[in-house]
Design a protein around this motif. Structure first.
Motif, PDB file in Angstrom:
ATOM      1  N   ALA B  77       0.844  -1.201   0.000  1.00  0.00           N
ATOM      2  CA  ALA B  77       0.000   0.000   0.000  1.00  0.00           C
ATOM      3  C   ALA B  77       0.875   1.245   0.000  1.00  0.00           C
ATOM      4  CB  ALA B  77      -0.905   0.036   1.234  1.00  0.00           C
ATOM      5  N   VAL B  78       0.381   2.283  -0.665  1.00  0.00           N
ATOM      6  CA  VAL B  78       0.994   3.616  -0.606  1.00  0.00           C
ATOM      7  C   VAL B  78      -0.153   4.589  -0.373  1.00  0.00           C
ATOM      8  CG1 VAL B  78       2.370   5.363  -1.793  1.00  0.00           C
ATOM      9  CG2 VAL B  78       2.808   2.934  -2.236  1.00  0.00           C
ATOM     10  N   LEU B  79      -0.034   5.432   0.631  1.00  0.00           N
ATOM     11  CA  LEU B  79      -1.110   6.363   0.980  1.00  0.00           C
ATOM     12  C   LEU B  79      -0.605   7.800   0.975  1.00  0.00           C
ATOM     13  CD1 LEU B  79      -2.724   4.626   4.126  1.00  0.00           C
ATOM     14  CD2 LEU B  79      -3.368   4.348   1.719  1.00  0.00           C
ATOM     15  N   THR B  80      -1.423   8.700   0.438  1.00  0.00           N
ATOM     16  CA  THR B  80      -1.173  10.134   0.586  1.00  0.00           C
ATOM     17  C   THR B  80      -2.431  10.767   1.175  1.00  0.00           C
ATOM     18  OG1 THR B  80      -2.062  10.764  -1.561  1.00  0.00           O
ATOM     19  CG2 THR B  80       0.261  10.100  -1.509  1.00  0.00           C
ATOM     20  N   HIS B  81      -2.392  12.089   1.288  1.00  0.00           N
ATOM     21  CA  HIS B  81      -3.535  12.827   1.837  1.00  0.00           C
ATOM     22  C   HIS B  81      -4.839  12.449   1.124  1.00  0.00           C
ATOM     23  CE1 HIS B  81      -5.568  16.251   3.701  1.00  0.00           C
ATOM     24  NE2 HIS B  81      -6.103  16.494   2.524  1.00  0.00           N
ATOM     25  N   ASP B  82      -4.750  12.200  -0.183  1.00  0.00           N
ATOM     26  CA  ASP B  82      -5.959  11.919  -0.969  1.00  0.00           C
ATOM     27  C   ASP B  82      -6.620  10.594  -0.580  1.00  0.00           C
ATOM     28  OD1 ASP B  82      -5.545  14.250  -2.327  1.00  0.00           O
ATOM     29  OD2 ASP B  82      -4.459  13.301  -3.987  1.00  0.00           O
ATOM     30  N   ASP B  83      -5.880   9.735   0.094  1.00  0.00           N
ATOM     31  CA  ASP B  83      -6.415   8.416   0.434  1.00  0.00           C
ATOM     32  C   ASP B  83      -7.031   8.372   1.832  1.00  0.00           C
ATOM     33  OD1 ASP B  83      -5.397   7.091  -1.958  1.00  0.00           O
ATOM     34  OD2 ASP B  83      -3.426   7.514  -1.100  1.00  0.00           O
ATOM     35  N   LEU B  84      -7.019   9.491   2.536  1.00  0.00           N
ATOM     36  CA  LEU B  84      -7.515   9.448   3.922  1.00  0.00           C
ATOM     37  C   LEU B  84      -9.021   9.243   3.923  1.00  0.00           C
ATOM     38  CD1 LEU B  84      -5.355  12.329   5.451  1.00  0.00           C
ATOM     39  CD2 LEU B  84      -4.980   9.864   5.627  1.00  0.00           C
ATOM     40  N   PRO B  85      -9.507   8.326   4.764  1.00  0.00           N
ATOM     41  CA  PRO B  85     -10.928   7.977   4.720  1.00  0.00           C
ATOM     42  C   PRO B  85     -11.836   8.949   5.471  1.00  0.00           C
ATOM     43  CG  PRO B  85      -9.798   6.596   6.319  1.00  0.00           C
ATOM     44  CD  PRO B  85      -8.745   7.449   5.668  1.00  0.00           C
ATOM     45  N   ALA B  86     -11.295   9.703   6.408  1.00  0.00           N
ATOM     46  CA  ALA B  86     -12.183  10.514   7.252  1.00  0.00           C
ATOM     47  C   ALA B  86     -11.454  11.796   7.643  1.00  0.00           C
ATOM     48  CB  ALA B  86     -12.624   9.706   8.466  1.00  0.00           C
ATOM     49  N   ALA B  87     -11.440  12.135   8.931  1.00  0.00           N
ATOM     50  CA  ALA B  87     -10.801  13.391   9.358  1.00  0.00           C
ATOM     51  C   ALA B  87      -9.358  13.431   8.886  1.00  0.00           C
ATOM     52  CB  ALA B  87     -10.860  13.508  10.877  1.00  0.00           C
ATOM     53  N   THR B  88      -8.918  14.592   8.444  1.00  0.00           N
ATOM     54  CA  THR B  88      -7.571  14.701   7.881  1.00  0.00           C
ATOM     55  C   THR B  88      -6.621  15.449   8.799  1.00  0.00           C
ATOM     56  OG1 THR B  88      -8.170  16.735   6.747  1.00  0.00           O
ATOM     57  CG2 THR B  88      -8.492  14.670   5.545  1.00  0.00           C
ATOM     58  N   ARG B  89      -7.134  15.958   9.923  1.00  0.00           N
ATOM     59  CA  ARG B  89      -6.264  16.685  10.849  1.00  0.00           C
ATOM     60  C   ARG B  89      -6.524  16.231  12.283  1.00  0.00           C
ATOM     61  NH1 ARG B  89      -4.713  22.730   9.372  1.00  0.00           N
ATOM     62  NH2 ARG B  89      -4.025  22.363   7.240  1.00  0.00           N
ATOM     63  N   TYR B  90      -5.552  16.405  13.117  1.00  0.00           N
ATOM     64  CA  TYR B  90      -5.700  16.057  14.527  1.00  0.00           C
ATOM     65  C   TYR B  90      -4.897  17.063  15.344  1.00  0.00           C
ATOM     66  CZ  TYR B  90      -0.992  14.229  14.135  1.00  0.00           C
ATOM     67  OH  TYR B  90       0.349  14.130  13.929  1.00  0.00           O
ATOM     68  N   GLY B  91      -4.950  16.940  16.650  1.00  0.00           N
ATOM     69  CA  GLY B  91      -4.149  17.810  17.522  1.00  0.00           C
ATOM     70  C   GLY B  91      -4.583  17.643  18.961  1.00  0.00           C
ATOM     71  N   LEU B  92      -3.667  17.941  19.886  1.00  0.00           N
ATOM     72  CA  LEU B  92      -3.977  17.794  21.310  1.00  0.00           C
ATOM     73  C   LEU B  92      -4.980  18.845  21.765  1.00  0.00           C
ATOM     74  CD1 LEU B  92      -0.491  17.079  22.906  1.00  0.00           C
ATOM     75  CD2 LEU B  92      -2.483  15.602  23.018  1.00  0.00           C
ATOM     76  N   GLU B  93      -4.739  20.100  21.385  1.00  0.00           N
ATOM     77  CA  GLU B  93      -5.638  21.171  21.810  1.00  0.00           C
ATOM     78  C   GLU B  93      -6.351  21.782  20.614  1.00  0.00           C
ATOM     79  OE1 GLU B  93      -4.331  24.049  24.778  1.00  0.00           O
ATOM     80  OE2 GLU B  93      -2.461  22.947  24.983  1.00  0.00           O
ATOM     81  N   ILE B  94      -5.627  21.909  19.509  1.00  0.00           N
ATOM     82  CA  ILE B  94      -6.169  22.518  18.298  1.00  0.00           C
ATOM     83  C   ILE B  94      -5.938  21.513  17.167  1.00  0.00           C
ATOM     84  CG2 ILE B  94      -5.913  24.429  16.671  1.00  0.00           C
ATOM     85  CD1 ILE B  94      -4.764  26.102  19.019  1.00  0.00           C
ATOM     86  N   GLN B  95      -7.001  21.194  16.429  1.00  0.00           N
ATOM     87  CA  GLN B  95      -6.868  20.157  15.386  1.00  0.00           C
ATOM     88  C   GLN B  95      -6.285  20.781  14.121  1.00  0.00           C
ATOM     89  OE1 GLN B  95      -9.821  19.982  17.522  1.00  0.00           O
ATOM     90  NE2 GLN B  95      -8.402  18.612  18.553  1.00  0.00           N
ATOM     91  N   ASP B  96      -4.991  21.115  14.162  1.00  0.00           N
ATOM     92  CA  ASP B  96      -4.376  21.800  13.020  1.00  0.00           C
ATOM     93  C   ASP B  96      -3.293  20.970  12.339  1.00  0.00           C
ATOM     94  OD1 ASP B  96      -2.315  21.883  14.837  1.00  0.00           O
ATOM     95  OD2 ASP B  96      -2.078  24.059  14.830  1.00  0.00           O
ATOM     96  N   THR B  97      -3.081  19.745  12.786  1.00  0.00           N
ATOM     97  CA  THR B  97      -1.968  18.943  12.263  1.00  0.00           C
ATOM     98  C   THR B  97      -2.472  17.942  11.232  1.00  0.00           C
ATOM     99  OG1 THR B  97      -0.970  19.104  14.447  1.00  0.00           O
ATOM    100  CG2 THR B  97       0.011  17.533  12.918  1.00  0.00           C
ATOM    101  N   PRO B  98      -2.013  18.051   9.972  1.00  0.00           N
ATOM    102  CA  PRO B  98      -2.466  17.104   8.959  1.00  0.00           C
ATOM    103  C   PRO B  98      -1.960  15.689   9.248  1.00  0.00           C
ATOM    104  CG  PRO B  98      -1.451  19.036   7.958  1.00  0.00           C
ATOM    105  CD  PRO B  98      -1.128  19.080   9.421  1.00  0.00           C
ATOM    106  N   VAL B  99      -2.803  14.717   9.012  1.00  0.00           N
ATOM    107  CA  VAL B  99      -2.383  13.317   9.137  1.00  0.00           C
ATOM    108  C   VAL B  99      -1.287  13.042   8.107  1.00  0.00           C
ATOM    109  CG1 VAL B  99      -3.157  10.919   8.984  1.00  0.00           C
ATOM    110  CG2 VAL B  99      -4.675  12.670   9.935  1.00  0.00           C
ATOM    111  N   LEU B 100      -1.515  13.527   6.876  1.00  0.00           N
ATOM    112  CA  LEU B 100      -0.502  13.558   5.815  1.00  0.00           C
ATOM    113  C   LEU B 100      -0.637  14.921   5.146  1.00  0.00           C
ATOM    114  CD1 LEU B 100      -1.034   9.964   4.368  1.00  0.00           C
ATOM    115  CD2 LEU B 100       0.992  10.763   5.610  1.00  0.00           C
TER     116      LEU B 100
END
Lengths: 193, 790
Positions: B77-100
């Protein structure tokens, strides 16, 4: 390629070893001996220290092929290695740096429960509180055991020099010094004089 | 009520209760090599995951071609941002960090694509075949470039709760603390000193690299075995990324090789799960050391401006401070770090008039977040340097000057909070000062030739003592314990008591991450003490039990220890009720006396044994899960910084003795003595280890540790060859003097202990180098060129 060597006293054979694989990778991933740790894989931290024909080396810097026909001792074989050494002829003690009395005054954990299977240096690390996260511990144990084998009564400066290639991020090293002093003192008490 | 004392005539419970140096329950496994760290996990048919990372600090992704990687034999498998199935960002306090990376990369080393293959080298080689075309963008590297007119906005669409309160969108968070009238105090001051200070970017450099194993499950969920600091915070962030409900993401803590804050943010948790769910195969990811430097946040580098005023009799009158923290590309825990830096900016001193501003920037530098000391380290380096300068100007001994201004119980913080527990600041300083100094010229040997190992430069044999001068320096610091500013900081523990083969056995289950700190030892000690049993079984930490909160902020012994005690107390009440029902009719003491559990028995306080626990229990299993909270805190006012923001404070003082080779600029720390108040040493051996370990991390920041980031935002030294952490040869003797002044608000009176020593070690070492050389050092780490002027 195939690599034949002895690990912790047992003949081992690793097949399909890719030429670039390190001894560390072969031990951990092919032989199922993950005790030697993969902290830097650059020979800087000492967490993967094993003995190759008796000499402490960073297993990450040894190409697996270089181990062909040779003898490796890892942390998993340390207790057995110590038992065999104890069964053989004792080594006469060298002149001391840390006095035996000094080391004896150090108080170990009060629990008193000791697993029979541990080597003296392993037990000393547990008793002295020299294990926190423990990731550096296997490499330190192999290096410390080799030091005490070579120099049964090391001074503090000797211990620091011998362990200077092993990084520890948790303990501040004081308890590691305590452990090596303790192991040496206990070996001095138990061993032939 | 605690049962920590032993009634007369009754044998003490087996060793290992609260207050004793009980050995680690995982110690034997760790010394035999059998302890399973995250990187040791293995599964039949598992694949290896690898992360492709950005070579640029700031760039737009024009195109991505993964066909070459996908065509590589052994790649699944090879995954990029385009392959993300759901939320694309996360973060401890502010969800500003891209998964890819989401079309833009904002720091050097940001994850761009993922590969799963049957051999780690295959995955690496396949990742090298991914073709990404970048358009480089201007790099925001410091306050000036971040807030200049027309500066690129790193998060132009930000809508977090700090956005409305910051003066510029490239500022993550800003917290002033204002009290009294600084202008009036300045007019009264006899002495005013001002200085600019700088702290470099330190790395946690935990030894066990980021690792985990994700195993897809038959129900469409995933099981993740991971080294982390907070399972439930990971779960809360991962589940939306996978598009799964939280109960389908089951997490189990695997062996953790140190953390120090660096595992508070996600690293490959979501990545490994995504690859496992895509391939239907177990996927293991293990960062190598190079990647580890890109895979976790670092300590915020800081620029600090301080102005202090004092009266001629040595009283602090005012403090004005501005602390600018570089938060890097994503928020991580920067807002909380800002709150700490602001509220602890003055240090453990009583000052009436205070004007502090702390802020964290968004830049294209590596993201910064939690590290031991968390915002208090940077401030401590600056205010302690200022204290020495004030003392010198006033002609006072630096310890005496600090003691005159030291806070004590009842003092009012600049935030208005009253310190309502012991604050033995002057006493800690007295203790390190009173300790005999180590011998001069430690390299002198009876034989005449110097032992070079004791000299600056050590085995490199750079000097035989000529040009070596000694200095002594002091510092003290204040750190908050636990999560602050109104955070609902709770923990959960489940405790079971049953009779097994005629013996009472307690089982403790929490989700606390054991990262090496010894929490597992402490939990067993608490259960033994509260339940009077010898055998305590610890369940693996996982998400089948409620959250324990983070293993950070020196909070686990306090909060999860508190939860274990709370659950044990409920178990105790139930076992006594059971005893009353079974035996009460035959013996009035069951109803009338104060009862204790001790030595596997139920007894009266006077020592009369009423029954064996096993006889009370018979086949009953008492099983209790309890949440426990410390006293609530409140947010700081966003304009004034006033508020009861912290639950507890922790104090440590250091005296450093250094030898400096002035010719080569080499420093040898000879001794670094620490005195610390821990309230109650639940495990003296373990707390000593924490103090010594924290001290050495402070030493590292003082003289060697720094992630070097070039002007283009690229990291220059991501290896243990170039990022130096102290070896056993760099580390001196660390005598530790532990005070136990109980905090009546905390379980057993304890005080969170892990972080405070990291604060004061750094300024103490630098003060000693200043004393040795006379050079006004204002930046850490101190480098040889700062000492030789070259």
């Amino acid at each position: 390629m195939r690599v034949n060597f002895t690990v912790n006293g047992r003949p081992q054979q690793a097949d399909d070893v890719w030429e670039g694989e390190s001894l560390l990778y072969v031990l951990r991933e092919r032989l199922g001996l993950p005790g030697s740790k993969n902290a830097c894989e650059q020979g800087e931290c000492g967490s993967c220290t094993v003995r190759l024909d008796g000499l402490p080396v960073c297993a990450c810097l040894v190409a697996a092929g270089q181990a062909e026909g040779r003898e490796v001792v890892t942390v998993e074989g340390l207790a057995e290695h110590a038992r065999r050494r104890a069964a053989g002829a004792g080594t006469p003690p060298e002149p001391a740096g840390t006095s035996l009395d000094e080391a004896r005054r150090w108080t170990a954990a009060p629990d008193g429960t000791r697993a029979a299977a541990l080597s003296p240096v392993q037990q000393a690390f547990v008793d002295a509180g020299a294990v926190q996260c423990g990731f550096c511990t296997p490499g330190l144990l192999v290096a410390a055991d080799e030091l005490i084998e070579r120099n049964p009564e090391p001074s503090d400066a000797d211990i620091r020099e011998a362990l200077s290639g092993n990084l520890c991020r948790c303990t501040g090293y004081e308890t590691i010094l305590d452990a090596v002093r303790l192991a040496a003192a206990r070996a001095g008490e138990a061993g032939p004089r | 009520m605690s049962t920590a004392h032993t009634p007369a005539g009754l044998a003490r419970t087996a060793h290992g209760g609260v207050g004793e140096s009980a050995p680690r329950p995982d110690g034997t496994l760790k010394v035999t090599g059998e302890f399973a760290y995250a990187s040791d996990l293995w599964h039949e048919d598992m694949l290896w995951g690898f992360t492709l990372r950005s070579p640029h600090a700031h760039a737009r992704i024009i195109s991505a071609d993964v066909s070459g990687a996908l065509a590589t034999p052994g790649v699944y498998a090879v995954l990029t941002h385009d392959d993300l199935p759901a939320a694309t960002r996360y973060g401890l306090e502010i969800q500003d960090t891209p998964v890819l990376a989401d079309g833009v990369v904002r720091y050097h080393g940001e994850p761009v694509a993922l590969v799963a293959a049957d051999h780690p080298e295959t995955a690496r080689r396949a990742a090298a075949r991914i073709r990404i075309t970048y358009e480089e963008l201007p790099v925001v590297g410091d306050e000036e470039s971040a807030t200049a007119p027309g500066a690129p906005l790193l998060h132009p669409a930000r809508d977090d709760h700090h956005a409305a309160h910051v003066p510029h969108p490239n500022i993550v968070h800003r917290q002033p603390v204002v009290r009294g009238d600084v202008a009036a105090a300045r007019a009264r001051a006899d002495v005013v000193v001002s200085g600019d200070y700088e702290v470099g970017m330190q790395d946690q450099a935990f030894l066990g690299p980021e690792s985990g194993l994700a195993v897809p499950a038959g129900d469409g969920g995933v099981d993740l075995f991971i080294a982390t600091q907070w399972l439930h915070a990971d779960l809360r962030q991962i589940a939306p990324v996978l598009g799964l409900p939280e109960d389908k993401v089951r997490m189990t803590l695997s062996g953790v090789g140190g953390a120090f804050g660096g595992r508070e943010d996600l690293s490959m948790q979501a990545h490994a799960c995504l690859l496992a769910l895509r391939t239907g195969r177990p996927v293991k990811m293990v960062y190598n050391r190079f990647e580890s430097f890109f895979g976790h946040v670092h300590r915020h580098p800081a620029r600090l401006h301080y102005e202090h005023g004092a009266s001629s009799d040595g009283r602090l009158l005012f403090v004005k401070a501005r602390i600018v923290l570089d938060g890097g590309a994503y928020a991580s825990s920067s807002p909380a770090v800002v709150g700490n830096a602001a509220s602890l900016a003055v240090g453990p001193y009583v000052v009436g008039d205070v004007d502090v501003e702390a802020l964290a920037l968004y830049t294209n530098n590596p993201p910064c977040g939690a590290m031991r000391g968390f915002g208090a380290v940077q401030a401590c380096f600056a205010y302690e340097a200022q204290m020495d300068r004030l003392a010198e100007r006033l002609g006072l001994d630096p310890v005496e000057f600090r003691q005159r201004n030291a806070m004590e119980q009842g003092a009012v913080m600049p935030t208005g909070q009253v310190v309502d527990a012991p604050a033995p600041v002057a006493e800690l300083l007295r203790r390190v000062k009173a300790r005999p100094l180590p011998p001069e010229r430690p390299w002198d040997t009876a034989g005449g030739a110097p032992d070079v190992r004791a000299l600056p430069g050590g085995l490199s044999n750079t000097t035989h003592g000529e040009g070596v001068v000694r200095g002594v320096g002091y510092a003290v610091g204040i750190k908050n314990v636990g999560f602050s500013e109104g955070f609902d900081d709770y923990s959960t523990a489940r405790v079971r008591l049953e009779a097994v083969a005629g013996q009472p056995v307690a089982t403790v289950h929490t989700a606390m991450a054991e990262v090496g700190q010894g929490g597992v030892t402490v939990h067993a000690q608490i259960a033994r003490t509260e339940l009077g049993v010898t055998r305590v079984v610890l369940q693996p930490a996982d998400t089948r039990v409620g959250s324990a909160g983070s293993t950070s902020a020196s909070r686990q012994t306090y909060v999860t220890g508190g939860a274990v005690r709370h659950a044990c107390q409920e178990v105790r009440e139930r076992v006594l009720a059971l005893g009353r029902a079974r035996f009460g009719a035959h013996h009035p003491a069951w109803e009338r006396a104060v009862l204790v559990l001790e030595g596997g028995k139920v007894a009266t306080e006077a020592g009369e044994v009423l029954a064996a626990l096993a006889d009370v229990l018979e086949d009953e299993v008492i099983d209790v899960e309890r949440e426990w909270r410390h006293r609530p805190t409140e947010p700081f006012d966003l304009r004034t910084g006033q508020g009861n923001g912290h639950v507890q404070y922790s104090f440590a003082a250091h005296r450093a003795v250094v030898d400096v080779d002035t010719g080569l600029g080499l420093v040898k720390v000879v001794e670094l003595a620490c005195a610390q108040d821990v309230g109650k040493a639940v495990n003296p051996l373990a707390v000593t280890g924490q103090i010594q370990g924290g001290t050495v991390q402070g030493l590292g920041l003082a003289v060697m540790e720094e992630i070097v980031v070039a002007a283009d935002g690229r990291v220059r030294n991501p290896s243990f060859t170039d990022y130096l952490i102290p070896t056993i040869l760099d580390t001196p003797a660390i005598p530790v003097d532990i005070l136990e002044l109980a905090d009546e608000h905390a379980p057993y009176g304890l005080r969170g202990a892990g972080e405070a020593p990291t604060l004061s070690a750094t300024p103490a070492v630098v003060a000693a180098i200043r004393a040795a050389t006379g050079i006004a050092l204002a930046r850490v780490p101190v480098r040889p060129e700062h000492l030789t002027g070259t």
